[in-house]
Design a protein around this motif. Structure first.
Motif, PDB file in Angstrom:
ATOM      1  N   ILE A  46       0.730  -1.238   0.109  1.00 18.70           N
ATOM      2  CA  ILE A  46      -0.094  -0.073   0.174  1.00 18.70           C
ATOM      3  C   ILE A  46       0.983   1.270   0.005  1.00 18.70           C
ATOM      4  O   ILE A  46       1.914   1.217   0.754  1.00 18.70           O
ATOM      5  N   ILE A  47       0.652   2.185  -0.895  1.00 15.32           N
ATOM      6  CA  ILE A  47       1.366   3.505  -0.997  1.00 15.32           C
ATOM      7  C   ILE A  47       0.157   4.550  -0.359  1.00 15.32           C
ATOM      8  O   ILE A  47      -0.816   4.819  -0.852  1.00 15.32           O
ATOM      9  N   PHE A  48       0.799   5.231   0.659  1.00 15.81           N
ATOM     10  CA  PHE A  48       0.009   6.273   1.298  1.00 15.81           C
ATOM     11  C   PHE A  48       0.737   7.555   0.438  1.00 15.81           C
ATOM     12  O   PHE A  48       1.729   7.778   0.953  1.00 15.81           O
ATOM     13  N   ALA A  49       0.055   8.004  -0.397  1.00 13.68           N
ATOM     14  CA  ALA A  49       0.548   9.091  -1.188  1.00 13.68           C
ATOM     15  C   ALA A  49      -0.037  10.539  -0.861  1.00 13.68           C
ATOM     16  O   ALA A  49      -0.951  10.577  -0.019  1.00 13.68           O
ATOM     17  N   TYR A  50       0.214  11.674  -1.779  1.00 14.65           N
ATOM     18  CA  TYR A  50      -0.664  12.771  -1.620  1.00 14.65           C
ATOM     19  C   TYR A  50      -0.788  13.359  -2.920  1.00 14.65           C
ATOM     20  O   TYR A  50      -0.042  13.142  -3.863  1.00 14.65           O
ATOM     21  N   SER A  51      -1.788  14.354  -3.241  1.00 15.45           N
ATOM     22  CA  SER A  51      -2.046  14.936  -4.201  1.00 15.45           C
ATOM     23  C   SER A  51      -1.060  16.166  -4.268  1.00 15.45           C
ATOM     24  O   SER A  51      -1.246  17.098  -3.415  1.00 15.45           O
ATOM     25  N   SER A  52      -0.094  16.230  -5.281  1.00 15.30           N
ATOM     26  CA  SER A  52       0.841  17.187  -4.976  1.00 15.30           C
ATOM     27  C   SER A  52       0.307  18.446  -5.402  1.00 15.30           C
ATOM     28  O   SER A  52      -0.448  18.731  -6.239  1.00 15.30           O
ATOM     29  N   PRO A  58       5.724  16.241  -8.799  1.00 15.03           N
ATOM     30  CA  PRO A  58       4.434  15.605  -9.049  1.00 15.03           C
ATOM     31  C   PRO A  58       4.242  14.241  -8.676  1.00 15.03           C
ATOM     32  O   PRO A  58       5.165  13.406  -8.757  1.00 15.03           O
ATOM     33  N   THR A  59       3.230  13.886  -7.998  1.00 12.90           N
ATOM     34  CA  THR A  59       2.977  12.539  -7.534  1.00 12.90           C
ATOM     35  C   THR A  59       2.126  11.728  -8.172  1.00 12.90           C
ATOM     36  O   THR A  59       1.872  10.523  -8.179  1.00 12.90           O
ATOM     37  N   GLU A  60       1.693  12.253  -9.451  1.00 15.59           N
ATOM     38  CA  GLU A  60       0.534  11.593 -10.144  1.00 15.59           C
ATOM     39  C   GLU A  60       1.164  10.467 -10.945  1.00 15.59           C
ATOM     40  O   GLU A  60       0.447   9.259 -10.906  1.00 15.59           O
ATOM     41  N   ARG A  61       2.379  10.274 -11.455  1.00  9.11           N
ATOM     42  CA  ARG A  61       2.627   9.186 -12.081  1.00  9.11           C
ATOM     43  C   ARG A  61       2.949   8.102 -11.226  1.00  9.11           C
ATOM     44  O   ARG A  61       2.889   6.957 -11.280  1.00  9.11           O
ATOM     45  N   ILE A  62       3.565   8.600  -9.949  1.00 11.19           N
ATOM     46  CA  ILE A  62       3.653   7.418  -8.783  1.00 11.19           C
ATOM     47  C   ILE A  62       2.535   6.675  -8.360  1.00 11.19           C
ATOM     48  O   ILE A  62       2.128   5.565  -8.391  1.00 11.19           O
ATOM     49  N   ILE A  63       1.266   7.517  -8.341  1.00 11.35           N
ATOM     50  CA  ILE A  63      -0.042   7.128  -7.905  1.00 11.35           C
ATOM     51  C   ILE A  63      -0.422   5.979  -9.055  1.00 11.35           C
ATOM     52  O   ILE A  63      -0.675   4.867  -8.821  1.00 11.35           O
ATOM     53  N   GLN A  64      -0.421   6.496 -10.348  1.00 12.43           N
ATOM     54  CA  GLN A  64      -0.911   5.816 -11.406  1.00 12.43           C
ATOM     55  C   GLN A  64      -0.086   4.658 -11.679  1.00 12.43           C
ATOM     56  O   GLN A  64      -0.666   3.239 -11.962  1.00 12.43           O
ATOM     57  N   THR A  65       1.351   4.668 -11.340  1.00 12.32           N
ATOM     58  CA  THR A  65       2.248   3.453 -11.577  1.00 12.32           C
ATOM     59  C   THR A  65       1.714   2.472 -10.378  1.00 12.32           C
ATOM     60  O   THR A  65       1.755   0.985 -10.830  1.00 12.32           O
TER      61      THR A  65
END
Length: 194
Positions: A46-52, A58-65
């Motif tokens: 599980i990745i607990f990310a954030y909307s940059s 930018p975290t969008e590519r991390i989230i999508q990957t």
């Protein structure tokens, strides 16, 4: 400099006077690639990310990957403002998640299953935003205290915390209080601070 606001101002000045948006974009790509190639990302369930926000990596590519590779991804949703305790929770997201603009204009999941870092045997990776970091992995955030309060609720042995930062956000030392949570790793375009 002794207070956190002085450090925040230095980073904002460096950001405004230093690199161009193009150079920041190139460095952000390097940082994201380094993170996606890391064992922390690869081994996480599980990745607990954030909307940059605009000036963050930018975290969008991390989230999508993460989603494409079958990992579960959770993003924060503020449930009370700073004046009422600065509380947030994390909600699972997927390709169909609808987002709302939350505190500070940050995109948050409108709804989703609530999850926490206390999830049994899952390997949990937490990405954390920040403005300033030092060589001891201390962090200065934006001043709301959301992440410090949130992470203080859980046993730190249950998850790994990574910050993504531009090199100009790194200092020899920043002021830190006992309740300010350190990160486990900072990744910049030039180095790993771990």
């Amino acid at each position: 400099m002794q207070d956190k606001n002085s450090f925040r101002k230095v980073v904002k000045d460096r950001r405004g006077n230093g690199l161009t948006a193009n150079e920041d974009g190139i460095n952000a790509e390097i940082i994201v690639n380094r993170y996606l190639d890391s064992e922390y990302f690869k081994k996480a369930d599980i990745i607990f990310a954030y909307s940059s926000m605009k000036d963050e990596i930018p975290t969008e590519r991390i989230i999508q990957t993460a989603l494409k590779s079958g990992k579960r991804v959770a993003l924060p949703k503020v449930i009370s403002p700073v004046s009422d305790g600065a509380m947030m929770e994390f909600l699972l997201v997927d390709g169909d998640t609808l987002y709302d603009r939350g505190v500070y204009g940050i995109m948050e999941p409108g709804c989703g299953e609530r999850v926490s870092p206390a999830l049994g045997t899952k390997r949990i990776e937490i990405l954390i935003p920040g403005l300033c970091f030092d060589l001891e992995k201390n962090r200065i955030g934006y001043g709301g205290g959301y992440y410090d309060r949130y992470l203080a609720q859980f046993d730190r042995k249950r998850f790994h915390v990574t910050a993504l930062a531009y090199e100009y956000q790194i200092f020899e030392a920043v002021p830190a209080k006992e309740y300010d949570g350190k990160v486990d790793l900072v990744i910049t375009e030039n180095r790993w601070i771990d």
